[in-house]
Scaffold this active site. Structure first.
Site, mmCIF file in Angstrom:
data_model
loop_
_atom_site.group_PDB
_atom_site.id
_atom_site.type_symbol
_atom_site.label_atom_id
_atom_site.label_comp_id
_atom_site.label_asym_id
_atom_site.label_seq_id
_atom_site.Cartn_x
_atom_site.Cartn_y
_atom_site.Cartn_z
ATOM 1 N N LYS A 114 51.326 43.593 40.299
ATOM 2 C CA LYS A 114 51.762 42.703 41.374
ATOM 3 C C LYS A 114 53.276 42.514 41.368
ATOM 4 O O LYS A 114 53.877 42.281 42.416
ATOM 5 C CB LYS A 114 51.051 41.354 41.265
ATOM 6 C CG LYS A 114 49.565 41.436 41.615
ATOM 7 C CD LYS A 114 48.917 40.073 41.694
ATOM 8 C CE LYS A 114 47.474 40.182 42.131
ATOM 9 N NZ LYS A 114 46.823 38.851 42.284
ATOM 10 N N LYS A 196 40.726 51.298 44.450
ATOM 11 C CA LYS A 196 39.723 50.439 45.068
ATOM 12 C C LYS A 196 40.122 50.038 46.492
ATOM 13 O O LYS A 196 41.304 49.979 46.828
ATOM 14 C CB LYS A 196 39.463 49.202 44.216
ATOM 15 C CG LYS A 196 40.574 48.179 44.157
ATOM 16 C CD LYS A 196 40.120 46.971 43.342
ATOM 17 C CE LYS A 196 41.189 45.879 43.342
ATOM 18 N NZ LYS A 196 40.747 44.668 42.624
ATOM 19 N N LYS A 199 42.842 45.402 51.205
ATOM 20 C CA LYS A 199 43.345 44.956 52.514
ATOM 21 C C LYS A 199 44.764 45.441 52.752
ATOM 22 O O LYS A 199 45.215 45.507 53.900
ATOM 23 C CB LYS A 199 43.304 43.427 52.592
ATOM 24 C CG LYS A 199 44.181 42.730 51.566
ATOM 25 C CD LYS A 199 44.040 41.239 51.628
ATOM 26 C CE LYS A 199 44.916 40.547 50.580
ATOM 27 N NZ LYS A 199 44.502 40.883 49.201
#
Length: 332
Positions: A114, A196, A199
């Site tokens: 992140k 995976k 969004k």
């Protein structure tokens, strides 16, 4: 009668829920409704590690609750609530910050990932949120935490923190176990079958509220493979794209990979992809239709999350009081 084991999990309302969320998490939650005492929440405090538009954030959280219910999570049988509506999460989160080591947090792979994606906003919350996640779990003395393989590291940290605290102050927290479903736990992106479904890559992501036309377009453009064998076979190494779509069919229909292979024997991808799209469309149709009805029932949704927070607070406050007593804080 023996009390049911406690299961707890949450999803951040940082974007619209998608097929990966449903098959990797929510569908399993629904299937285990009767077996466990379930606590499922909107992880809105965690979402703050990335800057949010306030109005859009509030709207997404409410829509996420509507989708939880539309997917089959009965509020009468599952405790559904907003994380931020139970202050004990943040209160215990700070205490556990003080019992979580810097080195442990610095080794968390999601912090590294992140940080790369949000290089202009590497805030303290992004670094310490695994301690808040530990608080989320330990507050409810959870037995099991349903997670994907990529989240197992957080449960292991939670176990380490619980054992450390218990070792210092005596039995306080139940040490939880990760609950990883055997199938459907990790659904990959249609355009990125090596990572995976996310969004952040909308072209390869099937959102639960996508309409029929959108789903057809996304599946039609799905990556298959570079293999010269243009038939349907489950082979995650050589055919990751096809195998991912087979995994989706298996998770939605209950069919085995062998059955799916037999269904499409002798057929190419031109027949396979429309069939995949049709399975997704028909599986998500009732969810989308029910969610559309619920989203406008704001008074009802508020009654659900308020009742959920009230019930969750009873168990959370009991744990927090015990922790406060043991570390020397005065509880209220």
């Amino acid at each position: 009668m023996e009390a049911k084991k406690i299961m707890l999990s949450g999803i951040q309302p940082s974007g619209d829920l998608h097929l990966g969320n449903y098959l990797g998490a929510i569908k399993g939650w629904v299937d285990r409704t009767e077996e466990y005492d379930n606590y499922y929440f909107m992880a809105d405090l965690h979402t703050l590690t990335v800057r949010q538009d306030p109005e859009a954030f509030r709207k997404r959280a409410l829509e996420q609750l509507a989708l939880y219910i539309a997917c089959g999570l009965d509020p009468e049988k599952n405790t559904l609530f907003y994380q931020s509506h139970v202050p004990a999460h943040a209160q215990l989160g700070w205490v556990l910050d003080c019992y979580t080591m810097f080195g442990e947090l610095s080794r968390m792979t999601q912090f590294k990932d992140k940080s790369k994606k949000n290089a202009d906003n590497i805030n303290a919350g992004l670094f310490t949120y695994p301690a808040l996640m530990a608080a989320d779990i330990l507050l409810y003395q959870a037995d099991y935490v349903p997670v994907g393989e990529d989240q197992r590291q957080h449960v292991e940290l939670t176990r380490d923190v619980a054992n450390r605290f218990n070792g210092i102050f005596g039995e306080t927290f139940k040490v939880p176990e990760a609950f990883v479903p055997k199938e459907g736990a990790r659904i990959y992106g249609l355009s990125t079958p090596d990572s995976k479904m996310s969004k952040s890559i909308p072209e390869g992501c099937i959102f639960l509220m996508d309409d029929e036309t959108t789903i057809n377009k996304k599946v039609k453009k799905a990556v298959t493979d570079a293999d010269t064998e243009k038939w349907v076979r489950y082979d995650p190494i050589n055919k990751p794209g096809v195998s991912n779509m087979m995994n989706i069919i298996a998770a939605l229909t209950g069919k085995s990979f062998e059955q799916i292979e037999n269904d499409f024997e002798g057929m190419g991808y031109g027949k396979f992809k429309p069939a995949v799209a049709e399975v997704i469309i028909e599986s998500l149709r009732p969810i989308r239709e029910e969610a559309t009805k619920l989203i406008v029932e704001e008074d009802y949704l508020r009654s659900v999350y308020r009742a959920g927070a009230e019930k969750a607070s009873i168990l959370a406050e009991k744990t927090l009081k015990d922790v406060y007593d043991k570390v020397g804080l005065t509880y209220k």
